[in-house]
Scaffold this motif. Structure first.
Motif, PDB file in Angstrom:
ATOM      1  N   TYR A 160      19.412 -21.224 -29.382  1.00  0.00           N
ATOM      2  CA  TYR A 160      20.424 -21.021 -28.370  1.00  0.00           C
ATOM      3  C   TYR A 160      21.372 -22.213 -28.425  1.00  0.00           C
ATOM      4  N   ARG A 161      22.527 -22.061 -27.818  1.00  0.00           N
ATOM      5  CA  ARG A 161      23.444 -23.201 -27.727  1.00  0.00           C
ATOM      6  C   ARG A 161      24.166 -23.185 -26.387  1.00  0.00           C
ATOM      7  N   ASN A 205      14.032 -22.216 -29.212  1.00  0.00           N
ATOM      8  CA  ASN A 205      13.313 -21.410 -28.234  1.00  0.00           C
ATOM      9  C   ASN A 205      12.149 -20.719 -28.931  1.00  0.00           C
ATOM     10  N   VAL A 206      10.964 -20.838 -28.346  1.00  0.00           N
ATOM     11  CA  VAL A 206       9.785 -20.214 -28.955  1.00  0.00           C
ATOM     12  C   VAL A 206       9.037 -19.403 -27.894  1.00  0.00           C
ATOM     13  N   ASN A 207       8.837 -18.129 -28.187  1.00  0.00           N
ATOM     14  CA  ASN A 207       8.033 -17.271 -27.321  1.00  0.00           C
ATOM     15  C   ASN A 207       6.672 -17.096 -27.979  1.00  0.00           C
ATOM     16  N   LEU A 208       5.625 -17.449 -27.246  1.00  0.00           N
ATOM     17  CA  LEU A 208       4.304 -17.432 -27.875  1.00  0.00           C
ATOM     18  C   LEU A 208       3.234 -17.003 -26.889  1.00  0.00           C
ATOM     19  N   PHE A 209       2.051 -16.734 -27.446  1.00  0.00           N
ATOM     20  CA  PHE A 209       0.870 -16.447 -26.630  1.00  0.00           C
ATOM     21  C   PHE A 209      -0.057 -17.651 -26.745  1.00  0.00           C
ATOM     22  N   ASP A 210      -0.286 -18.320 -25.621  1.00  0.00           N
ATOM     23  CA  ASP A 210      -1.149 -19.499 -25.579  1.00  0.00           C
ATOM     24  C   ASP A 210      -2.602 -19.037 -25.577  1.00  0.00           C
ATOM     25  N   LEU A 211      -3.336 -19.368 -26.629  1.00  0.00           N
ATOM     26  CA  LEU A 211      -4.709 -18.906 -26.775  1.00  0.00           C
ATOM     27  C   LEU A 211      -5.708 -19.720 -25.961  1.00  0.00           C
ATOM     28  N   VAL A 212      -5.244 -20.811 -25.364  1.00  0.00           N
ATOM     29  CA  VAL A 212      -6.110 -21.625 -24.507  1.00  0.00           C
ATOM     30  C   VAL A 212      -5.967 -21.166 -23.056  1.00  0.00           C
ATOM     31  N   GLN A 213      -4.722 -21.052 -22.594  1.00  0.00           N
ATOM     32  CA  GLN A 213      -4.467 -20.607 -21.227  1.00  0.00           C
ATOM     33  C   GLN A 213      -4.436 -19.085 -21.118  1.00  0.00           C
ATOM     34  N   LEU A 237      -2.062 -16.834 -21.897  1.00  0.00           N
ATOM     35  CA  LEU A 237      -0.872 -16.267 -21.295  1.00  0.00           C
ATOM     36  C   LEU A 237       0.307 -16.400 -22.248  1.00  0.00           C
ATOM     37  N   ARG A 238       1.298 -15.518 -22.020  1.00  0.00           N
ATOM     38  CA  ARG A 238       2.513 -15.540 -22.817  1.00  0.00           C
ATOM     39  C   ARG A 238       3.524 -16.432 -22.131  1.00  0.00           C
ATOM     40  N   THR A 239       4.191 -17.273 -22.889  1.00  0.00           N
ATOM     41  CA  THR A 239       5.137 -18.181 -22.279  1.00  0.00           C
ATOM     42  C   THR A 239       6.223 -18.551 -23.277  1.00  0.00           C
ATOM     43  N   THR A 240       7.267 -19.180 -22.770  1.00  0.00           N
ATOM     44  CA  THR A 240       8.401 -19.595 -23.590  1.00  0.00           C
ATOM     45  C   THR A 240       8.601 -21.098 -23.468  1.00  0.00           C
ATOM     46  N   TYR A 241       8.832 -21.735 -24.598  1.00  0.00           N
ATOM     47  CA  TYR A 241       9.091 -23.164 -24.625  1.00  0.00           C
ATOM     48  C   TYR A 241      10.494 -23.421 -25.180  1.00  0.00           C
ATOM     49  N   TRP A 242      11.066 -24.534 -24.727  1.00  0.00           N
ATOM     50  CA  TRP A 242      12.373 -24.962 -25.189  1.00  0.00           C
ATOM     51  C   TRP A 242      12.295 -26.333 -25.838  1.00  0.00           C
ATOM     52  N   GLY A 243      13.082 -26.531 -26.892  1.00  0.00           N
ATOM     53  CA  GLY A 243      13.208 -27.849 -27.473  1.00  0.00           C
ATOM     54  C   GLY A 243      14.086 -28.739 -26.609  1.00  0.00           C
ATOM     55  N   GLN A 244      14.188 -29.999 -27.017  1.00  0.00           N
ATOM     56  CA  GLN A 244      14.930 -30.972 -26.226  1.00  0.00           C
ATOM     57  C   GLN A 244      16.436 -30.858 -26.422  1.00  0.00           C
ATOM     58  N   GLY A 245      16.844 -30.130 -27.426  1.00  0.00           N
ATOM     59  CA  GLY A 245      18.267 -29.965 -27.706  1.00  0.00           C
ATOM     60  C   GLY A 245      18.761 -30.976 -28.721  1.00  0.00           C
ATOM     61  N   GLN A 294      -0.907 -27.140 -24.124  1.00  0.00           N
ATOM     62  CA  GLN A 294       0.511 -27.493 -24.089  1.00  0.00           C
ATOM     63  C   GLN A 294       1.079 -27.452 -25.511  1.00  0.00           C
ATOM     64  N   VAL A 295       2.323 -27.012 -25.615  1.00  0.00           N
ATOM     65  CA  VAL A 295       2.998 -26.900 -26.908  1.00  0.00           C
ATOM     66  C   VAL A 295       4.225 -27.807 -26.892  1.00  0.00           C
ATOM     67  N   GLN A 296       4.435 -28.498 -27.982  1.00  0.00           N
ATOM     68  CA  GLN A 296       5.613 -29.359 -28.117  1.00  0.00           C
ATOM     69  C   GLN A 296       6.514 -28.812 -29.208  1.00  0.00           C
ATOM     70  N   LEU A 297       7.819 -28.895 -28.952  1.00  0.00           N
ATOM     71  CA  LEU A 297       8.819 -28.504 -29.937  1.00  0.00           C
ATOM     72  C   LEU A 297       9.643 -29.725 -30.304  1.00  0.00           C
ATOM     73  N   VAL A 298       9.793 -29.978 -31.582  1.00  0.00           N
ATOM     74  CA  VAL A 298      10.587 -31.106 -32.050  1.00  0.00           C
ATOM     75  C   VAL A 298      11.713 -30.574 -32.927  1.00  0.00           C
ATOM     76  N   GLU A 299      12.941 -30.871 -32.515  1.00  0.00           N
ATOM     77  CA  GLU A 299      14.122 -30.423 -33.245  1.00  0.00           C
ATOM     78  C   GLU A 299      14.696 -31.561 -34.071  1.00  0.00           C
ATOM     79  N   THR A 300      15.236 -31.216 -35.213  1.00  0.00           N
ATOM     80  CA  THR A 300      15.928 -32.182 -36.056  1.00  0.00           C
ATOM     81  C   THR A 300      17.129 -31.516 -36.690  1.00  0.00           C
ATOM     82  N   GLY A 301      18.088 -32.345 -37.114  1.00  0.00           N
ATOM     83  CA  GLY A 301      19.153 -31.836 -37.960  1.00  0.00           C
ATOM     84  C   GLY A 301      20.541 -31.759 -37.371  1.00  0.00           C
ATOM     85  N   GLY A 302      20.740 -32.104 -36.127  1.00  0.00           N
ATOM     86  CA  GLY A 302      22.087 -32.056 -35.570  1.00  0.00           C
ATOM     87  C   GLY A 302      22.945 -33.179 -36.115  1.00  0.00           C
TER      88      GLY A 302
END
Length: 121
Positions: free
Chosen positions: A37-38, A96-104, A106-114, A1-9
């Motif tokens: 994205y917005r 938005n992050v498009n990545l290749f998960d080396l554990v699972q 597979l290629r997948t896309t993750y989104w931050g919380q906004g 699992q990948v987590q995205l943390v956004e800051t700065g708004g």
């Protein structure tokens, strides 16, 4: 699992600047591309800027010359420097992050919380 943390708004006056950051962490992965994205109230989510693993960038026409996307590959972090902000830039900004998960494996896309960006006097 990948987590995205956004800051700065935040809230800024027209003509001001903000810098958004997004850090990816978690299981082993290889990032292909990162972007921002917005989504404004009542509107569809739209791409603002993207950057590939090779450093190629792409911007929404209305932000060209005002916004700059950059990445720190060592820290799996992407930044969006926003200058000369306008009221029409007001929206929730999503990483938005498009990545290749080396554990699972597979290629997948993750989104931050906004993060909310409000441009108003």
């Amino acid at each position: 699992q990948v987590q995205l943390v956004e800051t700065g708004g935040g809230l800024v006056q027209p003509g001001g600047s903000l810098r958004l950051s997004c850090a990816a962490s978690g299981s082993r992965f290889s990032i292909n591309a990162m972007g921002w994205y917005r989504q404004a109230p009542g509107k569809q989510r739209e791409v603002v800027a993207e950057i590939t693993i090779g450093g190629s960038t792409n911007y929404k026409d209305s932000v060209k010359g005002r916004f700059t996307i950059s990445r720190d590959s060592a820290k799996n972090t992407v930044h969006l420097q926003m200058n000369s902000l306008k009221p029409e830039d007001t929206a929730v900004y999503y990483c938005n992050v498009n990545l290749f998960d080396l554990v699972q494996f597979l290629r997948t896309t993750y989104w931050g919380q906004g993060t909310q960006v409000t441009v108003s006097s």
